[in-house]
Design a protein around this motif. Sequence first.
Motif, short mmCIF file in Angstrom:
data_model
loop_
_atom_site.label_atom_id
_atom_site.label_comp_id
_atom_site.label_asym_id
_atom_site.label_seq_id
_atom_site.Cartn_x
_atom_site.Cartn_y
_atom_site.Cartn_z
N ARG A 11 43.05 43.17 29.56
CA ARG A 11 42.04 42.26 30.12
C ARG A 11 40.83 43.08 30.55
O ARG A 11 40.85 44.31 30.58
CB ARG A 11 42.59 41.51 31.33
N GLY A 12 39.76 42.36 30.90
CA GLY A 12 38.59 42.97 31.50
C GLY A 12 37.97 44.09 30.67
O GLY A 12 37.83 43.99 29.44
N ILE A 13 37.58 45.15 31.34
CA ILE A 13 36.92 46.28 30.69
C ILE A 13 37.82 46.88 29.61
O ILE A 13 37.35 47.22 28.52
CB ILE A 13 36.53 47.34 31.73
N GLY A 14 39.10 47.01 29.89
CA GLY A 14 40.02 47.61 28.92
C GLY A 14 40.12 46.81 27.64
O GLY A 14 40.12 47.39 26.54
N ALA A 15 40.19 45.49 27.76
CA ALA A 15 40.26 44.65 26.56
C ALA A 15 38.96 44.74 25.77
O ALA A 15 38.97 44.81 24.53
CB ALA A 15 40.55 43.20 26.95
N ALA A 16 37.83 44.76 26.48
CA ALA A 16 36.54 44.87 25.79
C ALA A 16 36.42 46.22 25.09
O ALA A 16 35.90 46.31 23.97
CB ALA A 16 35.41 44.68 26.79
N ALA A 17 36.90 47.29 25.73
CA ALA A 17 36.86 48.61 25.11
C ALA A 17 37.78 48.67 23.89
O ALA A 17 37.42 49.25 22.85
CB ALA A 17 37.26 49.68 26.12
N PHE A 174 30.03 46.42 40.34
CA PHE A 174 30.75 45.18 40.11
C PHE A 174 30.62 44.76 38.65
O PHE A 174 29.55 44.82 38.06
CB PHE A 174 30.22 44.06 41.00
N THR A 175 31.75 44.35 38.09
CA THR A 175 31.81 43.92 36.70
C THR A 175 32.50 42.57 36.66
O THR A 175 33.42 42.31 37.45
CB THR A 175 32.57 44.96 35.84
N ASP A 176 32.09 41.74 35.75
CA ASP A 176 32.61 40.37 35.67
C ASP A 176 33.99 40.37 35.04
O ASP A 176 34.17 40.02 33.87
CB ASP A 176 31.64 39.50 34.87
N THR A 177 34.98 40.79 35.82
CA THR A 177 36.36 40.80 35.36
C THR A 177 37.22 40.03 36.34
O THR A 177 36.82 39.77 37.48
CB THR A 177 36.92 42.24 35.25
N ALA A 178 38.43 39.70 35.92
CA ALA A 178 39.35 38.99 36.82
C ALA A 178 39.64 39.84 38.05
O ALA A 178 39.81 39.32 39.16
CB ALA A 178 40.65 38.67 36.08
N MET A 179 39.71 41.17 37.87
CA MET A 179 40.04 42.05 38.98
C MET A 179 38.98 42.00 40.08
O MET A 179 39.28 42.03 41.27
CB MET A 179 40.19 43.49 38.48
N ALA A 180 37.71 41.90 39.69
CA ALA A 180 36.62 41.92 40.67
C ALA A 180 36.26 40.52 41.18
O ALA A 180 35.63 40.39 42.23
CB ALA A 180 35.38 42.56 40.05
N GLY A 181 36.68 39.47 40.47
CA GLY A 181 36.26 38.12 40.82
C GLY A 181 36.65 37.70 42.22
O GLY A 181 35.83 37.17 42.97
N ASP A 182 37.91 37.92 42.58
CA ASP A 182 38.37 37.52 43.91
C ASP A 182 37.62 38.28 44.99
O ASP A 182 37.31 37.73 46.05
CB ASP A 182 39.88 37.76 44.05
N TYR A 183 37.33 39.55 44.72
CA TYR A 183 36.62 40.35 45.71
C TYR A 183 35.20 39.82 45.91
O TYR A 183 34.72 39.71 47.04
CB TYR A 183 36.58 41.81 45.26
N LEU A 184 34.54 39.51 44.82
CA LEU A 184 33.18 38.97 44.93
C LEU A 184 33.16 37.70 45.78
O LEU A 184 32.30 37.51 46.64
CB LEU A 184 32.62 38.68 43.54
N GLU A 185 34.14 36.83 45.53
CA GLU A 185 34.21 35.59 46.31
C GLU A 185 34.46 35.88 47.78
O GLU A 185 33.87 35.27 48.67
CB GLU A 185 35.31 34.68 45.75
N SER A 186 35.34 36.84 48.05
CA SER A 186 35.68 37.15 49.43
C SER A 186 34.52 37.76 50.19
O SER A 186 34.46 37.70 51.42
CB SER A 186 36.87 38.12 49.48
N ARG A 187 33.57 38.36 49.48
CA ARG A 187 32.42 39.00 50.12
C ARG A 187 31.16 38.15 50.05
O ARG A 187 30.06 38.65 50.29
CB ARG A 187 32.17 40.36 49.47
N GLY A 188 31.31 36.88 49.68
CA GLY A 188 30.17 35.98 49.72
C GLY A 188 29.63 35.57 48.37
O GLY A 188 28.63 34.87 48.28
N GLY A 189 30.29 36.00 47.29
CA GLY A 189 29.90 35.55 45.96
C GLY A 189 28.46 35.89 45.63
O GLY A 189 28.05 37.04 45.61
N ALA A 190 27.65 34.85 45.41
CA ALA A 190 26.27 35.06 44.97
C ALA A 190 25.47 35.87 45.97
O ALA A 190 24.55 36.61 45.60
CB ALA A 190 25.60 33.71 44.74
N GLY A 191 25.81 35.77 47.27
CA GLY A 191 25.08 36.53 48.27
C GLY A 191 25.18 38.03 48.06
O GLY A 191 24.27 38.78 48.41
#
Length: 236
Positions: A11-17, A174-191
């Motif tokens: 998934r994520g970066i690894g799958a893209a690579a 930050f990269t748009d992967t499943a691993m980072a998604g939850d973190y982004l939301e927890s820290r305010g998402g778009a903010g």
Amino acid sequence: MSYILVTGSSRGIGAAAHDALAQRGVKVIGHATRGGDEGRIAADFRDPLAAQILWEEAMARSGGDIVAVVNNAGLFEANRLDRSDIEWLDAWEDTLRINLTAAAQLSRFAVRHWQERGTGGRLVHVASRAAYRGDSPAHWHYAAAKGGMVAMHKSIARAYAKEGVLSFAVTPGFTDTAMAGDYLESRGGAGLLADIPLGRVATPEEIASIITFCALDAPPSMTGAVIDANGASFVR
């Protein structure tokens, strides 16, 4: 034909690579924590023996012709200070083992293999912006592991360049992967994007293009380089 081993390629970066390298005509051996995923080798790096099992299976599949290793597998989970002592320590050790120790083991196996063959090879380490600027109060372990990866990479580059063993590191923000998604939301998402001058996070394909360049095209004089990809959210 030569092979490249990519860890954390489900998934994520690894799958893209994995896909980007395959599109270049490279034979790619993928890895996932669990099996049954498009032929990827299953290995859970929480187990100290897993990296060796992965290496031996990859060597068997490739006929001993692995020319590069992409150390991409990672764990990014919060570890709050108010956890119990044993919970905090377990999370620390899991993150260090998956993000750093397994990468060190695989790098060691690869370097020794290339030394024995006298052919040289390439290592690409997917670290993080956190290696330089740190991370959140719940992610000491992640920042420490990625900082260790960068230091390890530089040591490898300096030690083995004369033998044709080249080492490169990529430090995404930050990269748009499943691993980072939850973190982004927890820290305010778009903010959180206000801290990124580019105005968006990186895509896995962008990071994969850097990995592919390092694994296939980067000139030998670039060995030891650390390539930032964080939208100018951290410049040094």
